[in-house]
Write a protein that holds these residues in place. Structure first.
Motif, PDB file in Angstrom:
ATOM      1  N   ALA A  74       0.950  -1.325  -0.097  1.00  0.00           N
ATOM      2  CA  ALA A  74       0.056  -0.151   0.011  1.00  0.00           C
ATOM      3  C   ALA A  74       0.782   1.315   0.096  1.00  0.00           C
ATOM      4  CB  ALA A  74      -0.862   0.013   1.258  1.00  0.00           C
ATOM      5  N   LEU A  75       1.875   1.166   0.745  1.00  0.00           N
ATOM      6  CA  LEU A  75       2.844   2.493   0.994  1.00  0.00           C
ATOM      7  C   LEU A  75       3.613   2.598  -0.500  1.00  0.00           C
ATOM      8  CD1 LEU A  75       4.197   1.851   4.368  1.00  0.00           C
ATOM      9  CD2 LEU A  75       2.550   3.914   3.639  1.00  0.00           C
ATOM     10  N   LYS A  76       3.737   1.412  -1.198  1.00  0.00           N
ATOM     11  CA  LYS A  76       4.697   1.721  -2.460  1.00  0.00           C
ATOM     12  C   LYS A  76       3.727   2.408  -3.345  1.00  0.00           C
ATOM     13  CE  LYS A  76       7.549  -1.217  -5.505  1.00  0.00           C
ATOM     14  NZ  LYS A  76       7.990  -2.497  -5.669  1.00  0.00           N
ATOM     15  N   ALA A  77       2.454   1.713  -3.530  1.00  0.00           N
ATOM     16  CA  ALA A  77       1.435   2.231  -4.394  1.00  0.00           C
ATOM     17  C   ALA A  77       1.322   3.670  -4.189  1.00  0.00           C
ATOM     18  CB  ALA A  77       0.162   1.635  -4.333  1.00  0.00           C
ATOM     19  N   THR A  78       1.211   4.349  -3.052  1.00  0.00           N
ATOM     20  CA  THR A  78       1.116   5.714  -2.863  1.00  0.00           C
ATOM     21  C   THR A  78       2.044   6.344  -2.988  1.00  0.00           C
ATOM     22  OG1 THR A  78       1.162   5.466  -0.329  1.00  0.00           O
ATOM     23  CG2 THR A  78      -0.887   5.143  -1.412  1.00  0.00           C
ATOM     24  N   GLY A  79       3.490   5.880  -2.957  1.00  0.00           N
ATOM     25  CA  GLY A  79       4.676   6.464  -3.158  1.00  0.00           C
ATOM     26  C   GLY A  79       5.125   6.963  -1.720  1.00  0.00           C
TER      27      GLY A  79
END
Length: 142
Positions: A74-79
């Motif tokens: 999730a954090l990766k998807a939101t940068g």
């Protein structure tokens, strides 16, 4: 613990009760659960107990790893992914691998021959790193 477990009433100093309550809160247990956990830890561990306990630890850690994978994704998807999130996932995966290896060894314990256990039990001897290393050394004649 089930409500059908026997009840035991115990008197204790107020400060000890307070410390138990604090410890229970920190560990996420009830006060009864904390007392049982602490009492259990004072008794010798049987192989069956170790197997069961390790299996529970592996399950709990698998859930924690899955949760961290979802968090990292999730954090990766939101940068917003940061290094500490990856480090935490790495730690959890490494610990899970170690616990799974321990659990596997506990399951294999019944397959170890008595002479191999005696070799491991020799006082003053340096035990081999693993049962596989021990068996390989025996085959090689060392």
């Amino acid at each position: 613990m089930a409500r059908t477990d026997p009840q035991v009433n115990v008197r204790m100093p107020a400060d000890l009760k307070g410390r138990l309550e604090d410890a229970a809160s920190e560990s996420g247990r009830s006060v009864t659960g904390e007392i049982v956990h602490r009492l259990e830890s004072t008794f010798p561990k049987t192989l069956d107990w170790l197997r069961h306990n390790r299996a529970e630890e592996v399950h709990t850690l698998r859930v924690a790893v899955d949760q961290q994978v979802q968090r990292v994704s999730a954090l990766k998807a939101t940068g917003l992914l940061q290094q500490h999130d990856l480090l935490e996932l790495g730690r959890r995966r490494l610990l899970l691998q170690t616990l799974e290896s321990d659990a596997h060894m506990l399951e294999m314990m019944d397959d170890v021959r008595p002479d191999e256990l005696i070799d491991f039990a020799e006082v003053g001897a340096t035990p081999p790193i693993s049962m596989e290393a021990h068996r390989n050394a025996k085959k090689a004649g060392t």
